[in-house]
Design an enzyme around this catalytic site. Structure first.
Site, PDB file in Angstrom:
ATOM      1  CB  ILE A  94      89.956  43.808  55.783  1.00  0.00           C
ATOM      2  CG1 ILE A  94      90.273  44.405  54.420  1.00  0.00           C
ATOM      3  CG2 ILE A  94      89.407  44.857  56.743  1.00  0.00           C
ATOM      4  CD1 ILE A  94      91.211  45.555  54.409  1.00  0.00           C
TER       5      ILE A  94
ATOM      6  CG  ASN B  61      87.381  30.089  49.805  1.00  0.00           C
ATOM      7  OD1 ASN B  61      88.302  30.892  50.041  1.00  0.00           O
ATOM      8  ND2 ASN B  61      86.520  30.260  48.829  1.00  0.00           N
TER       9      ASN B  61
ATOM     10  CG  PHE C  30      86.014  40.584  56.431  1.00  0.00           C
ATOM     11  CD1 PHE C  30      85.950  40.069  57.720  1.00  0.00           C
ATOM     12  CD2 PHE C  30      86.293  41.938  56.287  1.00  0.00           C
ATOM     13  CE1 PHE C  30      86.164  40.866  58.834  1.00  0.00           C
ATOM     14  CE2 PHE C  30      86.500  42.751  57.392  1.00  0.00           C
ATOM     15  CZ  PHE C  30      86.439  42.215  58.659  1.00  0.00           C
TER      16      PHE C  30
ATOM     17  CB  SER D  31      84.363  48.726  48.155  1.00  0.00           C
ATOM     18  OG  SER D  31      85.242  49.445  47.323  1.00  0.00           O
TER      19      SER D  31
ATOM     20  CE1 TYR E 234      85.806  46.023  44.704  1.00  0.00           C
ATOM     21  CE2 TYR E 234      85.500  43.760  45.428  1.00  0.00           C
ATOM     22  CZ  TYR E 234      85.759  45.095  45.711  1.00  0.00           C
ATOM     23  OH  TYR E 234      85.968  45.477  47.004  1.00  0.00           O
TER      24      TYR E 234
ATOM     25  CE  LYS F 208      83.188  44.028  48.293  1.00  0.00           C
ATOM     26  NZ  LYS F 208      83.169  43.170  49.508  1.00  0.00           N
TER      27      LYS F 208
HETATM   28  C1  WQD Z   1      95.754  53.645  43.650  1.00  0.00           C
HETATM   29  C2  WQD Z   1      96.452  54.693  42.804  1.00  0.00           C
HETATM   30  C3  WQD Z   1      96.453  54.179  40.467  1.00  0.00           C
HETATM   31  C4  WQD Z   1      99.020  50.620  40.858  1.00  0.00           C
HETATM   32  C5  WQD Z   1      91.205  49.749  44.205  1.00  0.00           C
HETATM   33  C6  WQD Z   1      89.843  49.209  43.946  1.00  0.00           C
HETATM   34  C7  WQD Z   1      88.936  49.538  45.099  1.00  0.00           C
HETATM   35  C8  WQD Z   1      89.552  49.130  46.412  1.00  0.00           C
HETATM   36  C9  WQD Z   1      90.942  49.698  46.581  1.00  0.00           C
HETATM   37  C10 WQD Z   1      88.549  47.039  47.098  1.00  0.00           C
HETATM   38  C11 WQD Z   1      95.710  54.992  41.504  1.00  0.00           C
HETATM   39  C12 WQD Z   1      97.880  54.175  41.024  1.00  0.00           C
HETATM   40  C13 WQD Z   1      98.260  51.748  41.140  1.00  0.00           C
HETATM   41  C14 WQD Z   1     100.193  50.744  40.077  1.00  0.00           C
HETATM   42  C15 WQD Z   1      99.810  53.114  39.910  1.00  0.00           C
HETATM   43  N1  WQD Z   1      89.582  47.729  46.547  1.00  0.00           N
HETATM   44  N2  WQD Z   1      98.658  52.963  40.680  1.00  0.00           N
HETATM   45  N3  WQD Z   1     100.545  51.998  39.627  1.00  0.00           N
HETATM   46  O1  WQD Z   1      92.291  51.708  42.032  1.00  0.00           O
HETATM   47  O2  WQD Z   1      92.157  53.410  43.944  1.00  0.00           O
HETATM   48  O3  WQD Z   1      91.160  51.151  44.248  1.00  0.00           O
HETATM   49  O4  WQD Z   1      91.693  49.260  45.439  1.00  0.00           O
HETATM   50  O5  WQD Z   1      87.533  47.485  47.561  1.00  0.00           O
HETATM   51  O6  WQD Z   1      87.742  48.833  44.893  1.00  0.00           O
HETATM   52  O7  WQD Z   1      89.334  49.834  42.800  1.00  0.00           O
HETATM   53  O8  WQD Z   1      93.635  51.400  44.180  1.00  0.00           O
HETATM   54  O9  WQD Z   1      95.971  50.809  44.638  1.00  0.00           O
HETATM   55  O10 WQD Z   1      94.942  50.091  42.418  1.00  0.00           O
HETATM   56  O11 WQD Z   1      95.482  52.502  42.811  1.00  0.00           O
HETATM   57  O12 WQD Z   1     100.167  54.227  39.501  1.00  0.00           O
HETATM   58  O13 WQD Z   1     100.923  49.752  39.774  1.00  0.00           O
HETATM   59  O14 WQD Z   1      97.730  54.184  42.426  1.00  0.00           O
HETATM   60  O15 WQD Z   1      96.405  54.783  39.175  1.00  0.00           O
HETATM   61  O16 WQD Z   1      95.862  56.371  41.236  1.00  0.00           O
HETATM   62  P1  WQD Z   1      92.309  52.004  43.497  1.00  0.00           P
HETATM   63  P2  WQD Z   1      95.047  51.114  43.501  1.00  0.00           P
END
Ligand code: WQD
Length: 348
Positions: free
Chosen positions: A12, A32, A96, A140, A165, A169
């Site tokens: 970002i 870093n 960030f 987040s 995590y 936040k």
């Molecule tokens: C998205 C969807 C999974 C991987 C996370 C963090 C959140 C933020 C954004 C920082 C879900 C599905 C995923 C895979 C899958 N990060 N999936 N197979 O969990 O919504 O959020 O990232 O701030 O804090 O929690 O994002 O991309 O991991 O998952 O089916 O290999 O994709 O189940 O439905 P998430 P994600």
């Protein structure tokens, strides 16, 4: 105006640096490089020049040198951070810097609390010493409790985080609320990102997770590039239109523009204000996968597997406060996200 980006070499941060440079700001990056390759420094400059050449007016400097300075170091080092504020006339800070892998935070909680909260406390003290009191914090949607009704707005319940995590936040938001309450001169925005995806249209900067990606879009990109055999779709028995998880994916360039909009908001506001950065539109895993295949004309093999622990069925934002307060709203759709994510993957 000169803006300090802690963690500005990250996903970002680098896209925000490009938007700031393209909008005529001066930028100072401190990182870093624990989760970024130092080659990103030059790629930020090239991406900004690409953007200015294709979409903006001529850069303000004669010899086409963009006003950006990079510092290599850790935000927990107070002497180092103080030296930056002595050397640079910083007007505002976008924070960030921090570790952000949910799964890793469960295995290494102390590293996450030390890094994310430690760096914030050092930064706030150095800012106070230099009387710089305008701050945007990279928060987040993970601060929202899992049992909220959708869409999530800024008054939805927060806390009861499911991983360290998310707790970092949440705790940093509490620290910033306390700072703004104690000293009315502070102007702070807590930007709650939903699911940032995609890459800069130039293909020069994008998402580069270390190791095997946890998140959906970088994982799909690796499968499409035949660097991973197939995507595991974590469950198709959720109460959604196709049974797979639904999320509010937002193009990283839209997100970066939201930070530029938040900067001007800092000058017409005091206190600490939480604002969602999302689109308000949810898409399922299969929506994302099908769009990726269609737009990029590539195949993405997948297999339905068990649900991932900690996942919820549906998460998406009510984005109206950002529209009202920041005069900003996301403009790009799913096709832009999958096209640009792949564009970066193939250009690397
Ligand atoms: C998205 C969807 C999974 C991987 C996370 C963090 C959140 C933020 C954004 C920082 C879900 C599905 C995923 C895979 C899958 N990060 N999936 N197979 O969990 O919504 O959020 O990232 O701030 O804090 O929690 O994002 O991309 O991991 O998952 O089916 O290999 O994709 O189940 O439905 P998430 P994600």
């Amino acid at each position: 105006m000169k803006i300090l980006l802690t963690g500005g070499a990250g996903f970002i941060g680098s896209h925000t640096a490009v938007e700031l440079l393209s909008s005529g700001f001066e930028v100072v990056v401190v990182d870093n490089y624990s989760n970024a390759d130092v080659s990103v420094n030059d790629r930020i400059i090239q991406a900004a020049k690409w953007q200015i050449k294709n979409f903006g007016e001529k850069p303000k400097t004669d010899n086409d040198v963009l006003p950006i300075t990079f510092y290599y170091g850790d935000c927990r080092d107070g002497v180092f951070m103080d030296s930056i504020f002595r050397e640079q006339e910083i007007d505002a800070v976008i924070h960030f810097a921090g570790l952000k892998a949910v799964g890793e935070s469960v295995e290494k909680p102390l590293e996450y609390y030390d890094n994310n909260i430690g760096s914030t406390l050092v930064l706030l003290n150095v800012m106070k010493d230099h009387n710089i009191k305008k701050l945007i914090f990279s928060s987040s949607a993970t601060v929202y409790s899992a049992d909220n009704q959708m869409p999530l707005d800024e008054n939805s319940q927060t806390g009861n985080c499911t991983n360290p995590y998310g707790w970092t936040k949440y705790m940093i938001e509490q620290i910033l609320q306390g700072v703004a309450t104690a000293d009315k001169e502070w102007s702070i925005v807590l930007l709650r990102y939903f699911n940032p995806v995609g890459a800069h249209a130039s293909g020069l900067i994008g998402e580069e997770p270390n190791g095997i990606p946890n998140n959906l879009m970088p994982y799909i990109c690796r499968v499409a590039a035949k660097k991973l055999p197939k995507l595991n779709v974590f469950g198709n028995d959720y109460p959604t239109k196709d049974g797979t998880g639904v999320r509010d994916y937002i193009h990283v360039v839209d997100l970066a523009k939201g930070h530029v909009a938040a900067l001007s908001y800092l000058y017409r506001h005091n206190g600490a204000e939480a604002i969602n950065l999302g689109t308000g539109q949810g898409y399922s895993v299969l929506d994302m996968l099908n769009a990726f295949e269609k737009v990029n004309n590539v195949k993405v093999s997948y297999e339905i597997t068990a649900r991932r622990a900690g996942d919820v069925a549906v998460v998406y934002a009510n984005p109206s406060k950002a529209k009202k307060e920041l005069l900003w709203e996301a403009e790009m759709g799913l096709e832009d996200m999958v096209r640009d994510a792949w564009g970066y993957m193939v250009k690397k």
